[in-house]
Design a protein around this motif. Structure first.
Motif, PDB file in Angstrom:
ATOM      1  N   ASP A  82       0.735  -0.996  -0.106  1.00 29.63           N
ATOM      2  CA  ASP A  82      -0.015   0.101  -0.188  1.00 29.63           C
ATOM      3  C   ASP A  82       0.887   1.152   0.023  1.00 29.63           C
ATOM      4  N   SER A  83       0.368   2.292   0.490  1.00 23.63           N
ATOM      5  CA  SER A  83       1.210   3.638   0.292  1.00 23.63           C
ATOM      6  C   SER A  83       1.692   3.931   1.532  1.00 23.63           C
ATOM      7  N   SER A  84       1.996   2.905   2.599  1.00 24.61           N
ATOM      8  CA  SER A  84       2.627   3.257   3.616  1.00 24.61           C
ATOM      9  C   SER A  84       3.976   3.091   3.917  1.00 24.61           C
ATOM     10  N   GLY A  85       4.686   2.790   2.696  1.00 24.34           N
ATOM     11  CA  GLY A  85       6.150   2.787   2.827  1.00 24.34           C
ATOM     12  C   GLY A  85       6.986   4.090   3.232  1.00 24.34           C
ATOM     13  N   VAL A  86       8.037   3.833   3.833  1.00 26.05           N
ATOM     14  CA  VAL A  86       8.774   4.923   4.265  1.00 26.05           C
ATOM     15  C   VAL A  86      10.442   4.245   4.179  1.00 26.05           C
ATOM     16  N   LEU A  87      11.059   5.130   3.439  1.00 22.80           N
ATOM     17  CA  LEU A  87      12.729   5.207   3.481  1.00 22.80           C
ATOM     18  C   LEU A  87      13.203   5.811   4.719  1.00 22.80           C
ATOM     19  N   ARG A  88      13.843   5.305   5.454  1.00 20.28           N
ATOM     20  CA  ARG A  88      14.221   5.875   6.770  1.00 20.28           C
ATOM     21  C   ARG A  88      15.912   5.399   7.229  1.00 20.28           C
ATOM     22  N   ILE A  89      16.407   6.060   8.164  1.00 14.20           N
ATOM     23  CA  ILE A  89      17.589   5.897   8.746  1.00 14.20           C
ATOM     24  C   ILE A  89      17.128   5.508  10.172  1.00 14.20           C
ATOM     25  N   SER A  90      17.583   4.324  10.572  1.00 13.78           N
ATOM     26  CA  SER A  90      16.997   4.099  11.969  1.00 13.78           C
ATOM     27  C   SER A  90      18.087   4.377  13.138  1.00 13.78           C
ATOM     28  N   GLU A  91      17.751   4.220  14.364  1.00  9.75           N
ATOM     29  CA  GLU A  91      18.564   4.831  15.316  1.00  9.75           C
ATOM     30  C   GLU A  91      19.834   3.984  15.147  1.00  9.75           C
ATOM     31  N   GLY A  92      20.023   2.754  14.927  1.00  9.58           N
ATOM     32  CA  GLY A  92      21.343   2.393  14.551  1.00  9.58           C
ATOM     33  C   GLY A  92      22.015   2.817  13.245  1.00  9.58           C
ATOM     34  N   GLY A  93      21.330   3.347  12.606  1.00 10.84           N
ATOM     35  CA  GLY A  93      21.990   4.142  11.319  1.00 10.84           C
ATOM     36  C   GLY A  93      22.014   3.228  10.406  1.00 10.84           C
ATOM     37  N   ILE A  94      21.037   2.545  10.448  1.00  7.56           N
ATOM     38  CA  ILE A  94      20.554   1.457   9.057  1.00  7.56           C
ATOM     39  C   ILE A  94      19.533   2.175   8.050  1.00  7.56           C
ATOM     40  N   LEU A  95      19.885   2.091   6.886  1.00  2.63           N
ATOM     41  CA  LEU A  95      19.155   2.626   5.868  1.00  2.63           C
ATOM     42  C   LEU A  95      18.247   1.412   5.592  1.00  2.63           C
ATOM     43  N   GLU A  96      16.659   1.738   5.653  1.00  2.00           N
ATOM     44  CA  GLU A  96      15.866   0.625   5.620  1.00  2.00           C
ATOM     45  C   GLU A  96      14.461   1.207   4.913  1.00  2.00           C
ATOM     46  N   ILE A  97      13.710   0.252   4.587  1.00  2.00           N
ATOM     47  CA  ILE A  97      12.429   0.631   3.925  1.00  2.00           C
ATOM     48  C   ILE A  97      11.431  -0.293   4.977  1.00  2.00           C
ATOM     49  N   VAL A  98      10.404   0.581   5.403  1.00  2.87           N
ATOM     50  CA  VAL A  98       9.366  -0.270   6.221  1.00  2.87           C
ATOM     51  C   VAL A  98       8.102   0.093   5.868  1.00  2.87           C
ATOM     52  N   ASN A  99       7.160  -1.044   5.932  1.00  4.65           N
ATOM     53  CA  ASN A  99       5.599  -0.397   5.697  1.00  4.65           C
ATOM     54  C   ASN A  99       5.080  -0.002   7.080  1.00  4.65           C
ATOM     55  N   GLY A 100       3.578   0.129   6.803  1.00  4.26           N
ATOM     56  CA  GLY A 100       2.810   0.630   7.767  1.00  4.26           C
ATOM     57  C   GLY A 100       2.898  -0.015   9.190  1.00  4.26           C
ATOM     58  N   ARG A 101       3.013  -1.349   9.121  1.00  6.69           N
ATOM     59  CA  ARG A 101       3.254  -2.178  10.112  1.00  6.69           C
ATOM     60  C   ARG A 101       4.795  -2.293  10.743  1.00  6.69           C
ATOM     61  N   ASN A 102       5.514  -1.359  10.363  1.00  6.17           N
ATOM     62  CA  ASN A 102       6.837  -1.218  10.884  1.00  6.17           C
ATOM     63  C   ASN A 102       7.712  -2.491  10.596  1.00  6.17           C
ATOM     64  N   ASN A 103       7.255  -3.195   9.439  1.00  3.63           N
ATOM     65  CA  ASN A 103       8.028  -4.456   8.924  1.00  3.63           C
ATOM     66  C   ASN A 103       9.186  -3.806   8.194  1.00  3.63           C
ATOM     67  N   THR A 104      10.369  -4.412   8.036  1.00  2.59           N
ATOM     68  CA  THR A 104      11.658  -4.107   7.375  1.00  2.59           C
ATOM     69  C   THR A 104      11.337  -4.851   5.857  1.00  2.59           C
ATOM     70  N   LEU A 105      11.317  -4.180   4.794  1.00  2.71           N
ATOM     71  CA  LEU A 105      11.157  -4.763   3.569  1.00  2.71           C
ATOM     72  C   LEU A 105      12.493  -4.692   2.634  1.00  2.71           C
ATOM     73  N   TRP A 106      13.305  -3.948   3.104  1.00  2.00           N
ATOM     74  CA  TRP A 106      14.707  -3.709   2.551  1.00  2.00           C
ATOM     75  C   TRP A 106      15.424  -2.803   3.584  1.00  2.00           C
ATOM     76  N   SER A 107      16.837  -3.257   3.649  1.00  2.00           N
ATOM     77  CA  SER A 107      17.652  -2.525   4.409  1.00  2.00           C
ATOM     78  C   SER A 107      19.272  -2.720   3.951  1.00  2.00           C
ATOM     79  N   PHE A 108      20.007  -1.821   4.160  1.00  2.00           N
ATOM     80  CA  PHE A 108      21.471  -2.043   4.255  1.00  2.00           C
ATOM     81  C   PHE A 108      22.090  -1.627   5.617  1.00  2.00           C
TER      82      PHE A 108
END
Length: 828
Positions: A82-108
């Protein structure tokens, strides 16, 4: 040409978003509705959905071009639903894409910890997305960058690589389909770090190869003079002798030059033409049948301008003559005369036959540090050596096991020296005849010998010409015989339709050059050509693997030669020579309705009056086929790609290979050989093989609803109820909301009455029961309002996806091989 063939440098404190404020210092994210641009605004990063796909992916695209093209995708194998996706940098410095349920779909996840540093993302002017780290002193370093993880494209400064031990590699992975960016069946990668070449793999099978790199270029590519100024530039780099990297430099004079790896396994070097405002192709491979790996098998050579395209190398004969004559050359060839090397008996030594301008065979062995003469001597003294070649950059190359994937080039290429037994060397046939003439004249003088030899050669040439003429007449006669053994013999004067020489069509299309290619499908390819009299033509060249065989080819010639109507494409001539089957049509500059209707940019040219004119034109063409021509023709493959458009976007029905002629008084027929395209087939035809003019009416109804909605029926998916396009339109019509699916480009109050009426006509045409459907004459009357009160449609056939799939799959076991024609889907 293939292998001839942005980063928003923000201030280190902020990230500028297209939709408003997005300060990376405090937010550090990119939401679905936001877009990040490079400083020069040439590139953008954001979430998107591919055509006919509701999933959301994060990708980088070229900005200000149409259609939008994403050359890098992060979560290609794990989309956001759906349209809930977010690209973010987590508190640990990880670059990731998460959905509305906070599930990680892609990360570095970097191994280094950002303890006393801040991490940001930036999109550079090169199109490279970077994750950078800023320490408290203002120093920065790159933690990760997208250019090191290409998906299906190479931009300047991107590279592919392979380690010496072949343990790691950077590769390209094509999309699964035009609407599915997940990793598909085709992979592009370097073959090895020693004899480096680029291979396109189809699963674990070789699909195409460039030939070896000689330090400057790939030896298996044609480098035409016309594109030398724009030739691709690759630099080979060895990193500490542990890794080989091919860095793409690109062409400075061009806008957005890059390599695009298509879902169908083709690789194209393309660029954006600022004047034409469209993508232009510099080079594409594979481009013809000879480009496909091992097309002619072991010890065969492929030449796309010959017929048949495959020949055995000199001194070799087909391994399986029956398959070879049938056009299946995969079994290859075997040697006719055993080599003498290593044998006793005083036989004459082996020698070499020179093959100029060829693509060298695969699986070569490299021998560095020796010159051309020593390379030849080495091969002659090595009983395992089958052939050798020498290139100034690559050095000495030789082959020991087999010779496969050889192609004859018109230019470029390398000289291959083929090892043969002494008896196979030279031109054996002609000298014997000439010598016989010389013996006959004895000592009566050289002049008489020369005259005798000249006469003999002239007779040979005359005999060759006569045989060629005879073969042409036999080819044409075979079509006439096919007609005369049919149900409607002697009803046409096929001799009036020109039989065009293959060589004339080769000249007209510049030897079927990729620059003249108009399109391709299951039947083969269509090329633009120019005849000697100045007429522009479209040449349909059936491939050896075409679903359209001799019967369909003959059928199309017979049917279309009898038809004359402004809404039917005109056949100018045909060609049958050896394995080659070609149809020559009038040239249609705007290609097909499919090319406009399902293209987000070109569709803007199809306003409602234009679309309604196209609908009426198709309708008139079908009325002519069904009722007004001297024959009754059932088309059986009506679809958007078979509707061609002229300069004024007037429609012409094309492709009559599947058409059937009905006899006097006949109104239906049946067959066990189901042909056509699923999604357009009427239920009674797809299920039971029954067809009539009402089958064409059903296909017209599908096409009409596609024109109204700009959606493809066989690609449409309504997830909640698994409805097809027909089922979804029916559902909305029953609910009184059919206008909601109409293409917004034509959804205007001024058009509403006509569009609403067209929706009902479309639903009437696709009704499941044959007797409920109107004929095409009634359809035309409905459009012209001669029939004022339209009947209420009943539920369409194939309105649900699972029903459609079950119905079609259950009938597959009744079909004869190769009878099914699938729709060719255009790329992104």
């Amino acid at each position: 040409m293939l292998f001839v063939c942005v980063f928003f440098a923000y201030s280190c404190l902020a990230l500028l978003m297209s939709t408003g404020i997005a300060d990376a210092t405090t937010i550090q994210l990119l939401e679905d509705s936001e877009t990040l641009f490079s400083p020069n605004a040439k590139y953008r990063l954001g979430f998107f959905s591919p055509p006919d796909n509701t999933n959301r992916y994060l990708g980088i695209s070229f900005n200000a071009v149409s259609p939008t093209y994403y050359f890098w995708i992060a979560n290609r194998n794990n989309p956001v639903k759906d349209s809930s996706g977010v690209l973010r940098i987590s508190e640990g410095g990880i670059l990731e894409i998460v959905n509305g349920r906070n599930n990680t779909l892609w990360s570095f996840n970097s191994s280094s910890q950002a303890l006393n540093a801040t991490r940001k993302i930036q999109l550079l002017d090169s199109g490279n997305l970077q994750l950078i780290e800023l320490d408290k002193g203002g120093n920065s370093r790159v933690i990760w960058q997208s250019f090191e993880y290409p998906t299906d494209a190479l931009l300047p400064s991107m590279s592919i690589s392979i380690s010496i031990q072949n343990t790691t590699a950077t590769k390209l992975q094509a999309w699964k389909s035009p609407s599915d960016p997940s990793e598909g069946r085709f992979t592009l990668a370097l073959d090895s770090a020693t004899n480096t070449q680029v291979i396109v793999w189809d699963g674990d099978q070789r699909h195409y190869r460039t030939g070896p790199w000689n330090g400057n270029l790939f030896l298996g590519l044609i480098y035409p003079d016309s594109t030398n100024d724009y030739a691709d530039t690759f630099i080979q780099k060895n990193v500490a002798q542990d890794e080989v990297i091919f860095l793409y430099i690109g062409v400075n004079q061009l806008s957005f030059p890059h390599y695009y790896f298509s879902y169908d396994g083709t690789v194209s070097e393309i660029y954006w033409d600022l004047g034409k405002k469209s993508w232009q192709t510099l080079y594409k491979v594979p481009d013809d049948l000879c480009d496909y790996y091992g097309k002619c098998g072991d010890f065969g050579i492929c030449d796309p301008v010959k017929s048949p395209i495959c020949q055995c190398l000199k001194g070799f004969v087909p391994k399986n003559s029956r398959e070879w004559k049938a056009g299946n050359w995969s079994s290859g060839c075997v040697r006719r005369t055993t080599l003498q090397c290593g044998k006793q008996g005083g036989g004459k030594p082996d020698g070499f036959q020179v093959l100029n301008t060829v693509k060298l065979p695969d699986l070569e062995v490299w021998l560095q540090g020796i010159n051309l003469i020593n390379c030849r001597t080495m091969c002659l003294n090595n009983c395992s050596c089958l052939a050798y070649a020498y290139d100034q950059g690559a050095g000495c190359m030789y082959w020991t096991n087999t010779l496969i994937d050889i192609q004859q080039f018109p230019s470029s290429g390398i000289t291959l020296n083929l090892r043969l037994a002494h008896s196979e060397l030279g031109n054996k046939g002609r000298p014997k005849v000439v010598n016989a003439a010389a013996v006959t004249v004895g000592n009566k003088g050289r002049l008489k010998a020369v005259i005798a030899a000249t006469v003999t050669i002239a007779l040979i040439v005359l005999r060759m010409w006569f045989n060629r003429w005879k073969a042409k007449q036999a080819s044409k006669r075979s079509i006439l015989d096919h007609l005369n053994h049919g149900d409607h013999k002697n009803q046409t004067k096929l001799e009036e339709l020109p039989l065009i020489d293959f060589k004339d069509l080769a000249v007209a299309t510049d030897n079927f050059h990729h620059n003249t290619l108009l399109g391709r499908g299951g039947f083969g390819k269509v090329y633009k050509g120019l005849l000697g009299d100045g007429r522009e033509i479209a040449v349909k060249r059936l491939s050896a693997a075409s679903l359209q065989g001799v019967e369909e080819f003959t059928n199309e010639v017979i049917v279309i030669s009898r038809l004359q109507h402004k809404n039917l494409v005109s056949l100018i001539g045909f060609c049958v020579e050896g394995e080659e089957k070609l149809l020559v049509y009038e040239y249609m500059p705007n290609k097909s309705l499919s090319a406009f209707l399902f293209d987000s940019t070109k569709r803007e040219l199809l306003d409602w009056p234009t679309r309604f004119n196209i609908i009426e034109g198709i309708c008139r063409g079908l009325i002519y086929l069904h009722r007004d021509s001297r024959l009754r023709i059932i088309h059986r493959d009506l679809k958007a790609s078979n509707i061609l458009l002229d300069e004024q976007l007037n429609p012409k029905i094309a492709d009559f290979g599947m058409a059937r002629i009905f006899g006097h008084g006949q109104d239906k027929d049946e067959t066990r050989r189901i042909v056509g395209t699923y999604g357009y087939m009427a239920p009674e035809y797809a299920m039971d093989g029954h067809f009539s003019e009402k089958s064409d009416v059903y296909s017209f109804g599908v096409l009409l609803l596609e024109i109204l909605t700009a959606q493809k029926n066989n690609a449409f998916w309504y997830e909640d109820e698994s409805l097809t396009l027909l089922g979804y339109v029916w559902k909305l019509w029953v609910e009184g909301d059919a206008g909601s699916i109409i293409d917004p480009l034509i959804s205007d109050p001024l058009n509403k009455k006509e569009i609403d009426r067209s929706i009902v006509v479309g639903l009437l045409c696709v009704q499941e029961n044959v007797n409920d459907r109107p004929n095409m004459s009634n359809v035309m009357s409905m459009f012209s309002s001669e029939i004022a009160d339209l009947p209420q449609p009943k539920e369409p056939g194939f309105n649900k996806r699972h029903m459609f799939m079950d119905a079609t799959s259950s009938n597959l076991n009744q079909m004869s091989g190769g009878a099914l024609s699938m729709t060719a889907v255009s790329g992104r």
